[in-house]
Design a protein around this motif. Sequence first.
Motif, PDB file in Angstrom:
ATOM      1  N   TYR A 275       0.805  -1.202   0.231  1.00  0.00           N
ATOM      2  CA  TYR A 275       0.234  -0.050  -0.123  1.00  0.00           C
ATOM      3  C   TYR A 275       0.838   1.349   0.187  1.00  0.00           C
TER       4      TYR A 275
ATOM      5  N   ASP B 205      -2.217   5.972  -2.755  1.00  0.00           N
ATOM      6  CA  ASP B 205      -4.097   5.255  -3.040  1.00  0.00           C
ATOM      7  C   ASP B 205      -3.432   3.711  -4.273  1.00  0.00           C
ATOM      8  N   SER B 206      -1.973   3.539  -4.093  1.00  0.00           N
ATOM      9  CA  SER B 206      -1.816   2.101  -5.299  1.00  0.00           C
ATOM     10  C   SER B 206      -1.778   1.449  -3.782  1.00  0.00           C
TER      11      SER B 206
ATOM     12  N   GLU C 272      -0.917  -2.569  -4.140  1.00  0.00           N
ATOM     13  CA  GLU C 272      -1.389  -3.966  -5.506  1.00  0.00           C
ATOM     14  C   GLU C 272      -0.241  -5.588  -4.627  1.00  0.00           C
TER      15      GLU C 272
ATOM     16  N   GLN D  83       5.549  10.395  -5.906  1.00  0.00           N
ATOM     17  CA  GLN D  83       4.321   9.412  -5.410  1.00  0.00           C
ATOM     18  C   GLN D  83       4.426   8.109  -5.473  1.00  0.00           C
TER      19      GLN D  83
ATOM     20  N   LEU E 133       4.341   4.547  -8.795  1.00  0.00           N
ATOM     21  CA  LEU E 133       2.599   3.699  -7.753  1.00  0.00           C
ATOM     22  C   LEU E 133       1.831   4.625  -7.527  1.00  0.00           C
ATOM     23  N   SER E 134       1.505   5.265  -6.839  1.00  0.00           N
ATOM     24  CA  SER E 134       0.616   6.855  -6.658  1.00  0.00           C
ATOM     25  C   SER E 134       0.279   7.372  -7.615  1.00  0.00           C
ATOM     26  N   SER E 135      -0.980   7.949  -7.494  1.00  0.00           N
ATOM     27  CA  SER E 135      -1.777   8.499  -8.826  1.00  0.00           C
ATOM     28  C   SER E 135      -0.949  10.161  -8.324  1.00  0.00           C
TER      29      SER E 135
ATOM     30  N   TYR F 184      -3.311  12.283  -5.201  1.00  0.00           N
ATOM     31  CA  TYR F 184      -3.190  11.781  -4.564  1.00  0.00           C
ATOM     32  C   TYR F 184      -1.762  13.033  -3.522  1.00  0.00           C
TER      33      TYR F 184
ATOM     34  N   THR G 259      -8.043   5.774  -7.291  1.00  0.00           N
ATOM     35  CA  THR G 259      -7.345   4.287  -6.844  1.00  0.00           C
ATOM     36  C   THR G 259      -6.618   3.604  -8.410  1.00  0.00           C
ATOM     37  N   GLU G 260      -7.727   4.575  -9.917  1.00  0.00           N
ATOM     38  CA  GLU G 260      -7.683   3.442 -10.595  1.00  0.00           C
ATOM     39  C   GLU G 260      -8.486   2.708 -11.099  1.00  0.00           C
TER      40      GLU G 260
END
Length: 285
Positions: free
Chosen positions: A49, A52-53, A55, A117, A164-166, A169, A221-222
């Motif tokens: 985490y 907001d990613s 995976e 990010q 990773l994160s948008s 964020y 979060t896409e």
Amino acid sequence: MKLMFEKVLPTENASWRYWLYELDNIDFNWHYHPEYEICLTLHSAGQRYVGDSIENYGDFDLTLLGPHLPHTWCSSPRQDGKQQQVYVAQIPVVWLEQLTTMPDLVALKPLLESSRQGLKFSQSVAKKVTNIFIAMAKAQPSQRFIGLLEVLQLMLDDKTAQTLSSSGYNISITSDPSTDKLDKIIRHLHQHYTDNIKAEDLAKLVHMSTNHFHRFFKQRTEQTFTELVNQLRISKACSLLINSTMPVTTISDICGFNNISNFNRRFLQFKEVTPSQFRKLYKMH
């Protein structure tokens, strides 16, 4: 469980922190700190985490995280009992960014900017970094510092690094309502994704209409809410298939699927093999 601030203390005789954690499993610990962090995770598989990613990750997971970026990893114990290793290097913002004012190191600036990010690097780079981190354990402070620069150079040269994160964020120190809501959603999802969790319940948790929640979640979060819940459940199922001898039907129930047919269908969608095939393939390797 709220977003926690971590106080980072430098390693003795050093201006930054080098550490090795050896753990049976990695607990969910949603936290942030003002330092840059290099994190190398070995002999482990679970969920990562970052902002907001969310995976899945596996062995040789190497990331660079910028200041104040919330993050955690989460894994179950291995079936073979082998400990999971996490190497971390936590570097104060002031002196790392001051280094980039030198003509010799100015090329690092874009890397540090992108790390705000979160960045994930290739396994080939992670394996080279592993050798450097292992050597650091017995190195003098000056040698560790040289090793740190070597790691940053390897990261800079990795043209396959992934963000990773948008970009949306918000990781500012001051509280941001949208980020606070997303943090609350992520914490709740992690605690309850194997339950009969509904978008309507999460919408109420953050005081949104259900339609607004779906738009907000997809934008930040896409992924759709359903896609992410299924991803977390399948990741949990993979861990149980690898690390236990439980029947597939039992694992399906534990992971929150309402019937075995739905479990098999979702597993095939994410892994391109059935749960039974996945278990056999893992044992073969």
